[in-house]
Each structure stands twice: as C-alpha cells, then as structure tokens.
Design an enzyme around this catalytic site. Structure first.
Site, mmCIF file in Angstrom:
data_model
loop_
_atom_site.group_PDB
_atom_site.id
_atom_site.type_symbol
_atom_site.label_atom_id
_atom_site.label_comp_id
_atom_site.label_asym_id
_atom_site.label_seq_id
_atom_site.Cartn_x
_atom_site.Cartn_y
_atom_site.Cartn_z
ATOM 1 N N ASN A 1 8.249 15.689 -49.683
ATOM 2 C CA ASN A 1 7.601 14.774 -50.622
ATOM 3 C C ASN A 1 7.917 13.363 -50.145
ATOM 4 O O ASN A 1 9.036 12.891 -50.307
ATOM 5 C CB ASN A 1 8.156 15.014 -52.032
ATOM 6 C CG ASN A 1 7.688 13.954 -53.027
ATOM 7 O OD1 ASN A 1 6.799 13.159 -52.731
ATOM 8 N ND2 ASN A 1 8.300 13.944 -54.205
ATOM 9 N N TRP A 2 6.919 12.731 -49.562
ATOM 10 C CA TRP A 2 7.153 11.401 -48.974
ATOM 11 C C TRP A 2 7.224 10.301 -50.019
ATOM 12 O O TRP A 2 7.541 9.161 -49.704
ATOM 13 C CB TRP A 2 6.061 11.086 -47.945
ATOM 14 C CG TRP A 2 6.311 11.731 -46.604
ATOM 15 C CD1 TRP A 2 7.253 12.690 -46.308
ATOM 16 C CD2 TRP A 2 5.626 11.451 -45.375
ATOM 17 N NE1 TRP A 2 7.186 13.022 -44.976
ATOM 18 C CE2 TRP A 2 6.191 12.288 -44.378
ATOM 19 C CE3 TRP A 2 4.582 10.606 -45.021
ATOM 20 C CZ2 TRP A 2 5.756 12.271 -43.054
ATOM 21 C CZ3 TRP A 2 4.138 10.592 -43.704
ATOM 22 C CH2 TRP A 2 4.726 11.407 -42.732
ATOM 23 N N LYS A 3 6.866 10.599 -51.267
ATOM 24 C CA LYS A 3 6.855 9.585 -52.328
ATOM 25 C C LYS A 3 6.032 8.376 -51.852
ATOM 26 O O LYS A 3 5.057 8.577 -51.129
ATOM 27 C CB LYS A 3 8.286 9.227 -52.743
ATOM 28 C CG LYS A 3 9.101 10.498 -53.063
ATOM 29 C CD LYS A 3 10.417 10.246 -53.703
ATOM 30 C CE LYS A 3 11.120 11.573 -53.988
ATOM 31 N NZ LYS A 3 12.408 11.414 -54.646
ATOM 32 N N HIS B 1 6.612 15.692 -61.312
ATOM 33 C CA HIS B 1 7.842 15.177 -60.698
ATOM 34 C C HIS B 1 8.562 14.267 -61.693
ATOM 35 O O HIS B 1 7.921 13.530 -62.448
ATOM 36 C CB HIS B 1 7.509 14.423 -59.410
ATOM 37 C CG HIS B 1 8.725 14.121 -58.592
ATOM 38 N ND1 HIS B 1 9.592 13.111 -58.917
ATOM 39 C CD2 HIS B 1 9.247 14.738 -57.505
ATOM 40 C CE1 HIS B 1 10.601 13.097 -58.029
ATOM 41 N NE2 HIS B 1 10.404 14.080 -57.169
ATOM 42 N N GLU C 1 9.983 11.553 -61.359
ATOM 43 C CA GLU C 1 9.668 10.126 -61.238
ATOM 44 C C GLU C 1 8.371 9.803 -61.983
ATOM 45 O O GLU C 1 8.236 8.717 -62.549
ATOM 46 C CB GLU C 1 9.591 9.735 -59.750
ATOM 47 C CG GLU C 1 10.998 9.705 -59.153
ATOM 48 C CD GLU C 1 11.065 9.981 -57.662
ATOM 49 O OE1 GLU C 1 10.030 9.953 -56.979
ATOM 50 O OE2 GLU C 1 12.189 10.246 -57.185
ATOM 51 N N GLU D 1 14.494 20.410 -59.833
ATOM 52 C CA GLU D 1 15.043 19.180 -59.282
ATOM 53 C C GLU D 1 15.880 18.475 -60.353
ATOM 54 O O GLU D 1 15.316 17.751 -61.199
ATOM 55 C CB GLU D 1 13.922 18.233 -58.836
ATOM 56 C CG GLU D 1 13.052 18.780 -57.733
ATOM 57 C CD GLU D 1 12.401 17.649 -56.924
ATOM 58 O OE1 GLU D 1 12.576 17.648 -55.714
ATOM 59 O OE2 GLU D 1 11.763 16.784 -57.530
ATOM 60 N N GLY E 1 17.858 11.618 -54.618
ATOM 61 C CA GLY E 1 18.126 10.365 -53.920
ATOM 62 C C GLY E 1 19.545 9.854 -54.059
ATOM 63 O O GLY E 1 19.817 8.693 -53.753
ATOM 64 N N SER F 1 18.431 15.735 -52.921
ATOM 65 C CA SER F 1 19.402 15.471 -51.856
ATOM 66 C C SER F 1 19.584 16.624 -50.871
ATOM 67 O O SER F 1 20.674 16.828 -50.346
ATOM 68 C CB SER F 1 20.756 15.044 -52.455
ATOM 69 O OG SER F 1 20.616 13.816 -53.137
HETATM 70 P P1 13P Z 1 15.601 13.444 -52.244
HETATM 71 O O1 13P Z 1 15.527 14.614 -51.283
HETATM 72 O O2 13P Z 1 15.384 12.108 -51.565
HETATM 73 O O3 13P Z 1 16.818 13.514 -53.092
HETATM 74 O O4 13P Z 1 14.338 13.596 -53.225
HETATM 75 C C1 13P Z 1 14.122 14.822 -53.841
HETATM 76 C C2 13P Z 1 12.799 14.787 -54.504
HETATM 77 O O5 13P Z 1 12.604 14.125 -55.488
HETATM 78 C C3 13P Z 1 11.729 15.605 -53.898
HETATM 79 O O6 13P Z 1 10.632 15.707 -54.746
#
Ligand code: 13P
Length: 243
Positions: free
Chosen positions: A7-9, A90, A92, A158, A164, A203
C-alpha cells in the site's frame, strides 16, 4: 498461497514506475504479490505489470457506480484503469475522512460487484487495546462492514498503533486476533469463511516478515513503508512460506 500487498499510500510519481518494473519481473513462485499505488499511477503501473504475476490495485473507491461525486472514482473506473483489487476501510481513511463501517460496507459491496478483490481493513487503536477492547472493536468493525458474500474478500488486520511506528503486536497477540477474525468469518460465511485470506498489516518489514507470516491464520501481509521499493517488497515476499 500467501498474499503480499504493498500500500503505497500518498507516495509515488512517474519515477516510481521503476519500482513497479522491478517488482513485475521478479515475483517469486508460490506467493501472490500486488501493489496499490496512488490513483494517478494505476493505469501506467497496470501497463508495466501486464502479463506478469504482479497485480495492481487501488487504495480506495466510491461506492456509487457514477454520478455527482467530484473527485471520486468508482469500482468500474478502477477496473477500467487496470486495477484488479482495492483496499477499503483503511484506518487512515476511517480517521482522516470519517469513513464509518456503514460506508466501508457499501464500498466493499461495490468493489466486489465490479469483480475487484477487496481488502477490508480492521484494527484497534492503542487505547482500545490497553482497555482490553481490541477483539470487541474488531468484531464490531467486521459486523458493520463485511459484505454479504465472501467471494473475492480479503481481511487485513492492522492495529492502528502499529502502522508506521516500527512497533508490532507480539506473535501471540497476532495469532489470537487472527484466530478471532477467522472464527468470525466462519460464523458469518460458513465454509467460505475458511477461504478468506487474513492479512496482517502494521510495520511489516524484511526483518520481521518471516516471523509474522509463520503465524497460523496469517495468510499474508499488507505493507506500507517497506513496500515503496521493489527490493523491500520482494524481500518480504521472499520471507513468505510458499505453497
Ligand atoms: P506500515 O507498513 O508503513 O506500518 O503501514 C501499514 C499500512 O497501513 C498498510 O496498509
């Protein structure tokens, strides 16, 4: 087969297509690998990945097929651009955009109806875990957002506090939560619930992937930061047990 999804966000412009090219040519046998870049790169990434074992997906969609929704993108538009999967719910988006379970449910239904593999995210905050409410929170999210059919559905657990941060739950906590999610899916969908893949996210990196992917009912990983380079995501894919 384990399922490793990047997931590149909100990362990546045209230069990042080099990473897609590097991934597309190197997906190991015995593991499914996908990347979800920003909307702006989906069509170009899909062209680069065409004919390879790398799947390209999106990070969000609108539940409606079309209409007056300025700035939004529908499931059929994603499929038309070359996406074969999409992430919904997600944390976020739940936090930044106020997405409720009700909205996530509608998005999941729309995505599945368009034939997109649908990765539905759930997970507790740190305060909820500290209050011993993690399983209850995830159960409520599943109850409110799971679609009617398990066909094409993937769940990603998650924990918000692990995203993160470089922190992960203990293997025992991951095992317990994935068992809890599996139990819920089987109650909800019967035998079809056994076939739903449950990913861990938060992470994941090349150093901890082998441990996390060996946990029962961890069917893959949803990877943020470590997926931004082909080398990072390939190292995680290489750590996955094959078969
Ligand atoms: P990280 O791997 O950067 O912790 O992010 C996880 C995430 O939110 C994947 O959707």
């Amino acid at each position: 087969m384990k399922y490793i999804v990047g997931n590149w966000k909100m990362h990546g412009t045209a230069a990042a297509l080099e990473e897609i090219r590097g991934l597309a040519g190197a997906v190991p046998d015995g593991v499914d690998v996908a990347v979800c870049p920003p909307f702006t790169l989906i069509e170009r990434a899909a062209r680069v990945a065409e004919g390879t074992r790398l799947a390209i997906g999106a990070q969000n969609l609108h539940a409606s097929e079309k209409g007056a929704h300025t700035g939004d993108i529908s499931a059929s538009m994603l499929a038309d651009a070359g996406a074969s999967l999409v992430i919904v719910g997600h944390s976020e988006r739940r936090a930044d955009c106020g997405e409720s379970d009700h909205i996530v449910h509608a998005k999941a239904e729309a995505a599945l109806a368009a034939g997109l593999t649908t990765i539905l995210c759930v997970g507790e905050t740190e305060a909820e875990r500290d209050a011993s409410r993690a399983e209850a929170v995830v159960a409520t999210q599943l109850a409110g957002s799971c679609p009617g059919s398990a066909d094409g559905l993937v769940i990603a657990y998650e924990p918000v506090w692990a995203i993160g941060t470089g922190r992960t739950p203990t293997p025992e906590d991951v095992r317990a939560m994935h068992a809890h999610v599996r139990h819920d899916l089987v109650l909800r969908y019967g035998d079809a619930g056994q076939a739903v893949r449950i990913l861990y996210g938060g992470s994941v990196n090349p150093g901890n992937a082998a441990t996390l992917l060996a946990i029962p009912d961890v069917d893959g990983a949803l990877v943020g930061g470590a997926s931004l380079t082909a080398a990072g995501l390939l190292a995680i894919a290489a750590a996955a047990p094959t078969g």
